[in-house]
Write an enzyme that holds these catalytic residues in place. Sequence first.
Site, mmCIF file in Angstrom:
data_model
loop_
_atom_site.group_PDB
_atom_site.id
_atom_site.type_symbol
_atom_site.label_atom_id
_atom_site.label_comp_id
_atom_site.label_asym_id
_atom_site.label_seq_id
_atom_site.Cartn_x
_atom_site.Cartn_y
_atom_site.Cartn_z
ATOM 1 N N CYS A 57 -17.187 6.834 19.974
ATOM 2 C CA CYS A 57 -18.073 6.947 21.126
ATOM 3 C C CYS A 57 -17.689 8.250 21.815
ATOM 4 C CB CYS A 57 -17.867 5.762 22.072
ATOM 5 S SG CYS A 57 -18.592 6.092 23.693
ATOM 6 N N CYS A 65 -22.504 2.557 21.304
ATOM 7 C CA CYS A 65 -21.257 2.018 21.844
ATOM 8 C C CYS A 65 -21.519 0.663 22.522
ATOM 9 C CB CYS A 65 -20.661 3.001 22.851
ATOM 10 S SG CYS A 65 -19.179 2.345 23.635
ATOM 11 N N LYS A 73 15.119 -11.365 -1.069
ATOM 12 C CA LYS A 73 15.048 -10.061 -0.424
ATOM 13 C C LYS A 73 14.657 -10.307 1.034
ATOM 14 C CE LYS A 73 13.150 -5.427 -1.054
ATOM 15 N NZ LYS A 73 13.103 -5.128 0.338
ATOM 16 N N GLU A 107 0.835 -1.209 0.000
ATOM 17 C CA GLU A 107 0.000 0.000 0.000
ATOM 18 C C GLU A 107 0.869 1.257 0.000
ATOM 19 O OE1 GLU A 107 -2.033 -1.554 3.482
ATOM 20 O OE2 GLU A 107 -3.934 -0.929 2.610
ATOM 21 N N PHE A 108 1.957 1.199 0.785
ATOM 22 C CA PHE A 108 2.847 2.354 0.874
ATOM 23 C C PHE A 108 3.475 2.639 -0.485
ATOM 24 C CE2 PHE A 108 5.462 5.410 2.925
ATOM 25 C CZ PHE A 108 6.651 5.382 2.224
ATOM 26 N N ASP A 109 3.969 1.589 -1.136
ATOM 27 C CA ASP A 109 4.614 1.778 -2.427
ATOM 28 C C ASP A 109 3.634 2.327 -3.462
ATOM 29 O OD1 ASP A 109 7.127 1.079 -1.640
ATOM 30 O OD2 ASP A 109 6.842 -1.041 -2.035
ATOM 31 N N LYS A 154 8.747 -7.510 -5.701
ATOM 32 C CA LYS A 154 8.080 -7.742 -4.420
ATOM 33 C C LYS A 154 7.004 -8.817 -4.554
ATOM 34 C CE LYS A 154 8.293 -4.983 -1.253
ATOM 35 N NZ LYS A 154 8.711 -3.850 -0.510
ATOM 36 N N GLU A 196 18.590 -13.112 -5.972
ATOM 37 C CA GLU A 196 18.748 -13.528 -4.571
ATOM 38 C C GLU A 196 17.504 -13.158 -3.768
ATOM 39 O OE1 GLU A 196 21.717 -10.216 -2.896
ATOM 40 O OE2 GLU A 196 22.441 -11.155 -4.719
ATOM 41 N N ARG A 227 21.324 2.125 8.376
ATOM 42 C CA ARG A 227 21.171 2.964 7.190
ATOM 43 C C ARG A 227 20.844 4.416 7.551
ATOM 44 N NH1 ARG A 227 17.005 1.783 2.437
ATOM 45 N NH2 ARG A 227 15.509 2.767 3.793
ATOM 46 N N CYS A 230 -20.728 1.249 26.505
ATOM 47 C CA CYS A 230 -21.461 2.133 27.420
ATOM 48 C C CYS A 230 -22.831 2.528 26.873
ATOM 49 C CB CYS A 230 -20.632 3.375 27.745
ATOM 50 S SG CYS A 230 -20.480 4.488 26.347
ATOM 51 N N TYR A 281 24.955 -9.044 1.529
ATOM 52 C CA TYR A 281 24.633 -9.153 0.097
ATOM 53 C C TYR A 281 25.269 -8.088 -0.784
ATOM 54 C CZ TYR A 281 21.016 -6.099 2.088
ATOM 55 O OH TYR A 281 20.352 -5.141 2.780
ATOM 56 N N LEU A 317 16.118 0.273 -2.986
ATOM 57 C CA LEU A 317 15.975 -0.423 -4.264
ATOM 58 C C LEU A 317 14.688 0.011 -4.944
ATOM 59 C CD1 LEU A 317 16.838 -4.101 -3.233
ATOM 60 C CD2 LEU A 317 18.198 -2.642 -4.726
ATOM 61 N N CYS A 348 -16.803 6.085 29.530
ATOM 62 C CA CYS A 348 -16.779 4.797 28.822
ATOM 63 C C CYS A 348 -15.528 4.019 29.250
ATOM 64 C CB CYS A 348 -16.799 5.071 27.326
ATOM 65 S SG CYS A 348 -16.738 3.611 26.303
ATOM 66 N N ASP A 350 13.665 -9.573 4.788
ATOM 67 C CA ASP A 350 12.836 -8.522 5.369
ATOM 68 C C ASP A 350 13.337 -8.193 6.774
ATOM 69 O OD1 ASP A 350 10.877 -6.702 5.408
ATOM 70 O OD2 ASP A 350 9.221 -8.103 5.692
HETATM 71 S S1 IVH Z 1 20.888 -4.779 -2.311
HETATM 72 C C1 IVH Z 1 22.901 -0.924 -3.289
HETATM 73 N N1 IVH Z 1 20.058 -7.197 -1.698
HETATM 74 O O1 IVH Z 1 15.929 -4.176 0.810
HETATM 75 C C2 IVH Z 1 22.364 -2.238 -2.914
HETATM 76 N N2 IVH Z 1 19.064 -5.371 -0.573
HETATM 77 O O2 IVH Z 1 13.941 -2.322 -0.166
HETATM 78 C C3 IVH Z 1 21.215 -2.122 -2.028
HETATM 79 N N3 IVH Z 1 17.403 -5.995 1.109
HETATM 80 O O3 IVH Z 1 17.734 -1.258 1.546
HETATM 81 C C4 IVH Z 1 20.654 -3.287 -1.442
HETATM 82 N N4 IVH Z 1 17.574 -8.176 0.839
HETATM 83 O O4 IVH Z 1 17.904 -3.248 3.186
HETATM 84 C C5 IVH Z 1 19.924 -5.875 -1.462
HETATM 85 N N5 IVH Z 1 19.463 -9.370 -1.249
HETATM 86 C C6 IVH Z 1 19.329 -8.085 -1.000
HETATM 87 C C7 IVH Z 1 18.428 -7.596 -0.040
HETATM 88 C C8 IVH Z 1 18.314 -6.204 0.135
HETATM 89 C C9 IVH Z 1 16.979 -7.200 1.515
HETATM 90 C C10 IVH Z 1 16.911 -4.726 1.659
HETATM 91 C C11 IVH Z 1 17.939 -3.642 1.834
HETATM 92 C C12 IVH Z 1 17.456 -2.504 0.991
HETATM 93 C C13 IVH Z 1 15.991 -2.783 0.939
HETATM 94 C C14 IVH Z 1 15.307 -2.077 -0.205
#
Ligand code: IVH
Length: 695
Positions: free
Chosen positions: A423, A405, A114, A36-38, A311, A112, A135, A408, A224, A84, A429, A116
Site C-alpha cells: 500500500c 488496501c 537431536k 528450507e535453509f538447508d 532431520k 540419540e 558456540r 485505507c 551429549y 553436524l 494508512c 532443538d
Molecule cells: S553432537 C561434534 N548430539 O545440533 C559433535 N549435537 O545441527 C557435535 N545437537 O551443533 C554435536 N542434539 O548444537 C550432537 N544429540 C546431539 C545433539 C546435537 C542437538 C545440536 C548441536 C549441534 C547441532 C547441529
Amino acid sequence: MSDKNDIQRMRELEEVVEYHSRKYYVDNAPEISDFEFDALLRELQELEAQHPDEANPNSPTKRVGSDITNSFKSVEHRSPMLSLANTYSSEELGEWIDRITREIGEVEFVAELKFDGTAISLTYEDGALLRAVTRGDGRRGDDVTDNVRTITSIPLRLSGEGYPQHFEIRGEIYMPYASFDRLNAEREAAGEPLLANPRNAAAGTLKQQSSQVVARRGLDCTLYHIAGDSLPSDTHYGNLMAARGWGFPVSNHIKVCHSRKEIEEFIAYWDTERKSLPYATDGIVIKVNSYTHQRSLGTTAKAPRWAVAYKFQAERALTRLLSVDFQVGRTGAITPVANLDPVQLAGTVVKRASIHNAQQIAAIDIRLGDMVYVEKGGEIIPKITEVEFSERPDDSKSFEYITHCPECGTELIRVEGEAKHYCPNSAGCKPQIIGRIAHFVSRKAMDIEGLGGETIELLWENGMLHDIADIYSLDPIQLASLPRLGEKSAANIIEGIRRSKDVAFERVLFALGIRFVGETTAKYLAGHFLSLDAIAEATTEELAEAEEVGAKIAVAITEYFSDEHNRNIIERLRSAGLRFEADERVLQSEVLKGKNVVISGKFSGRSRDDMKALVEAHGGKCLAAVSANVDFIIAGENMGPAKLQKAEKLGITILNEEQFMTLIADVNTEHNTATTAAKSTEHETAATPIQGRLF
Ligand code: IVH
C-alpha cells in the site's frame, strides 16, 4: 543450466544464505524453516563443488554461524565447536553408513535425540564448573557462565568419582515447552513481541544481561559429547553413562545400534513419540561409538565425519481454510493470513496461518473451503504449504487477491522483482503509521517504555501522534488526561522519551524504519558513515559499496532520504536532540584515514572481524567489493580469482596479512605516515611483491 547461470545463482545464493544465517544465528529471528535453509545451503554447496574456481572464499558454506554479542567476554574454544552434517532420507543415511563401513569395517553406532536448543560447552576442573561458553562462530564463543549457573540441571560440583581433573563436556541448552508457553503468555500480557520458538527463546535467554532473568525462565540442559584426556571409556556411550554418574543430565533416549535396521527403527519410533516429549527435537543424531574410530574418521572444517543428523520432516496438520484476512505491515507490505478451523499442531492449537503472498496463492491454487496442510517452520505463525485436492469441494471458486488496501482503500502496487503487494499510502494508512511508531519506540530501537501498541493507537486517535517526531512534543498533562493512562504512566512515558535522546546513533538509525535496514545493517551503516548526514548525502553507489549493504538496501536508503515527508521528520528529530552521529572512535592512528580497504580470504592469525576492527582502529573504512574506489586489499588465503583479476586490472595494491600488520605496527611506534609508507615499501621486497601504490 549453463555455467553462467550457475555462477549467477551461486552469487544469489551466497547473499540469501548469508542473510538467513544472520537471521538465525545473530538476530535469533529466523524467517525460514531449517529445512528450507538447508536446501538453499546444499544447493550452494553443490554448485561450489561443480565450480570450485568460482567459489567465494567467504561463502556462507564456509562458516558455522555466529552468535557473538559484545556484552559477554569472548573465549576461544580449545577445539572448534563443530556443526553436524544433515540427512533427510533413509537413502542418504544409508550412504553415510556405507561410507563409514567401507572405511572402518563393521562399527557400533549410537543413536540419540537431536535436541532443538542452543549448543553449550562446559569446562570442569577438579570437579567444579569452571566455565560455560556458547558456540559463537565455532572458534570463539561468549562466556555465559553466570547465566548457565542458574540452570538447575547443570551440576556446579560433580558427584561420584573417576572424572578427569580437567575436561570439557558439550551439550544443548533448551527451553521446555512448559517454560516457553509461560514466557510467551507473560510477554503477551505485557504487550511485548512473542518469541518465535523454544530454540530462539533458549538462545536469547542465555544472552540476557541479568542472570536473575535467566533463572526465572526455566531453561534445561542435556549433555551429549565429552572430550578430554583420561576419560573412563573409549566409547561415546561409555563416557556418557559415566557422565550421568557424575551428575550430568544425559538423555535416557540413547541406544547403541549395530545395524542400519536398528537405527531406522529408532528413527521411526521417535518420529512419532517425540510429539509427546516435553521439549522440542528436530531429528536424530547418529554417532560412531568408538573414540578410536572417531579419530580415524576425523572431521571436515564444519562437521565431524563420525556423526550425522537425520532431520525430521516438519510436523503438519490437515484442516479447513475458512477465510483470509489481509494485514498491512509498517512498511505497507500486505500479508494474507488464513483463518483456519482450529487444529492441534506440535503442542499448540493453530487457528491462523500465513500464506506469504499472491504468487504463493496462485502457485498452490488455494481456494476458500479447501482442506490445507499447515506446518510450523521457524516462525510464530505456521504456514500453509499444500492443498489436499482430493478433498476440494465441487463448488469451490478461485481465490481473488485484493487490489486495494483493506485499511485505507488505496490501490496496491507491486514492485518489480518483489513478491509482495504494497500500500503506497505510507503517510495516511493507519496500520503503517502505528506500526512505524511502535517500531520506533521498541526495545531494540529507542526503547521508550510505556508506549505500547494500544497507547500509540489511543494517541493517534486523539490526534496527538501523527508520526515518530510527534513523540518529542507530547505533553504530560495532555497525556495524563487520556482514558486508561493517568499521571503516573504519563510521567513514565515522558521520562522514557527524555532518556531516548541518549540512545546511540546506530539504534536511532534502526528506529527510523528504513526498509531492509535491520539492526545489523544499521550498525554497519553507522560504523561506516558515522553520521546520518553522511548517509543521507551518500549516493546509491557509495551506499552499496559499504560492507553488508548491497544494492537493494542502498536503493531503499536513497528512496527514504529523497522523500520530503521523511526529510521533514528527520529535521524535527534533529531539533528534538536525537543522536545523529556515532560516538567518537578512539583511533590508534590515522594512517588509514580516508583509505578504502577490502578484506578478502582467510587469515591465519585473525578473524575477518579482527582485521576489520584493525582497519577501522587506524581510521580506514572497509568496503565489500573491489572497485576503483579501493585503495588497497588485504588478502588472506584463497582470495577469489575473480577479485584478484579485477584488482590486478585496476592496479590496486594487495597486502598480505603480515605486510598489513607491519604497516600498522610501524605506525604505532612511529606515528608518522611518511615513514610508514617508506617502511612498508622496504618490507615489500622481502615478502610477496606489493602491486601498485599504496599511498
Ligand atoms: S553432537 C561434534 N548430539 O545440533 C559433535 N549435537 O545441527 C557435535 N545437537 O551443533 C554435536 N542434539 O548444537 C550432537 N544429540 C546431539 C545433539 C546435537 C542437538 C545440536 C548441536 C549441534 C547441532 C547441529
